[in-house]
Write an enzyme that holds these catalytic residues in place. Structure first.
Site, short mmCIF file in Angstrom:
data_model
loop_
_atom_site.label_atom_id
_atom_site.label_comp_id
_atom_site.label_asym_id
_atom_site.label_seq_id
_atom_site.Cartn_x
_atom_site.Cartn_y
_atom_site.Cartn_z
N CYS A 251 -7.59 -6.57 -5.24
CA CYS A 251 -6.53 -6.51 -4.22
C CYS A 251 -7.08 -6.64 -2.80
O CYS A 251 -6.40 -7.15 -1.92
CB CYS A 251 -5.76 -5.20 -4.35
SG CYS A 251 -4.77 -5.08 -5.85
N ARG B 170 -0.50 -7.40 1.13
CA ARG B 170 -0.43 -7.35 -0.34
C ARG B 170 -0.43 -5.91 -0.84
O ARG B 170 0.35 -5.55 -1.72
CB ARG B 170 -1.61 -8.10 -0.95
CG ARG B 170 -1.59 -8.09 -2.47
CD ARG B 170 -2.81 -8.74 -3.07
NE ARG B 170 -2.68 -8.84 -4.52
CZ ARG B 170 -3.61 -9.35 -5.31
NH1 ARG B 170 -4.74 -9.79 -4.81
NH2 ARG B 170 -3.42 -9.41 -6.62
#
Length: 302
Positions: A193, A239
């Site tokens: 991530c 994100r």
């Protein structure tokens, strides 16, 4: 009825291709097993999923610049200096393949391609192909210890910014290291991530955009290249926040399921939009020569 392509026609379209066929076959023999190992191994992981994408884009860039390379090297002899990167690349490949060091095994492809270009078409061909070869750097797997050392501070910084932004807009969120606690849910910010590999992928995206648009303004190109790093960081923050909000509003199953993959698309979409947005802002300070902000230079005013 079309006739089948003859050897003469093929050689007219791709000069010296038939003569260099043994070299092409040799490269395939070397790197097809490597490619298979990558696709069934490290490139199948979330952290390294950008590898085949980078390779595909690099091949497309080489195809796109093929005619430019031929024109630039037309009538010029190959250079014997090509033996240096070629031999070095072979030694690097042997060492990497025998000792299972992917950094050397995959990285040797750049040296071998550079050597072949120099030997067959000379320095002009290598100059024409410099960006596709440089772009291939982003597909080379990095050493694990270096990735781990750089990924942790990056994840911590992304988690810190995501926590403070969400707290500022009113969400019940707290952070411990790279662990985010929002409501009754705990989320670990994973390497995929906000890690070094994600940053590399976004850097590649930004440099590809720069190469395609090809601004005339040196200042604009340099500034956009420098701003790709904070843009990539911002896209990572977006994100993480999207995943956090999905989990908070729709539950842990949604956050870890299909919408987790959707957040990956959000990452690249937001990065691309940020790059285009920043580029548009830079246009006012450094417009491309001869473009006059999209209007032809004819002396007329708006």
């Amino acid at each position: 009825m079309q006739s089948l392509p003859t050897a003469a026609n093929i050689n007219a379209r791709f000069p010296r291709l038939l003569e260099s066929l043994p070299i092409i076959v040799g490269l395939l023999v070397l790197f097809v097993p490597t490619l298979y190992s990558l696709l069934t191994g490290i490139w199948s992981s979330d952290e390294q999923a950008h590898g085949p994408i980078v390779l595909s884009i690099a091949v497309w860039l080489m195809y796109r610049k093929w005619d430019e390379m031929l024109v630039a090297s037309e009538g010029k002899a190959g250079s014997t200096w090509g033996w240096i990167p070629l031999v070095f690349g072979l030694l690097l490949y042997i060492l990497g393949r025998s000792q299972e060091i992917l950094l050397f095994e995959v990285g040797s492809s750049l040296w071998l391609l550079a050597g072949v270009l120099l030997l067959l078409r000379g320095p002009a061909a290598l100059k024409a192909y410099w960006f596709p070869l440089f772009f291939m750097l982003f597909m080379i797997p990095l050493p694990g210890p270096m990735v781990d050392a750089l990924t942790l501070p990056m994840k911590t910084a992304v988690s810190f910014v995501a926590e403070h932004v969400l707290y500022w807009v009113g969400y019940p969120i707290a952070r411990t290291g790279v662990m985010l606690q929002i409501g009754q849910y705990s989320l670990l910010v994973a390497d995929a991530c906000a890690g070094l590999h994600t940053l590399f992928t976004l850097e590649a995206l930004g440099l590809l955009y720069l190469n395609i648009v090809r601004h005339d303004s040196t200042f604009r190109n340099i500034m956009l290249a420098l701003l790709i790093v904070p843009i990539s960081f911002t896209a990572n923050v977006i994100r993480v926040m999207v995943l956090t909000l999905i989990t908070y509003h729709f539950g842990d199953a949604a956050g870890q399921g299909f919408l987790h993959g959707f957040a990956g698309m959000v990452l690249f979409a937001s990065a691309l939009m940020l790059i285009i947005g920043v580029d548009s802002l830079l246009r006012f300070g450094a417009p491309d020569a001869g473009k006059n902000d999209g209007r032809a230079v004819t002396g007329e005013t708006a």
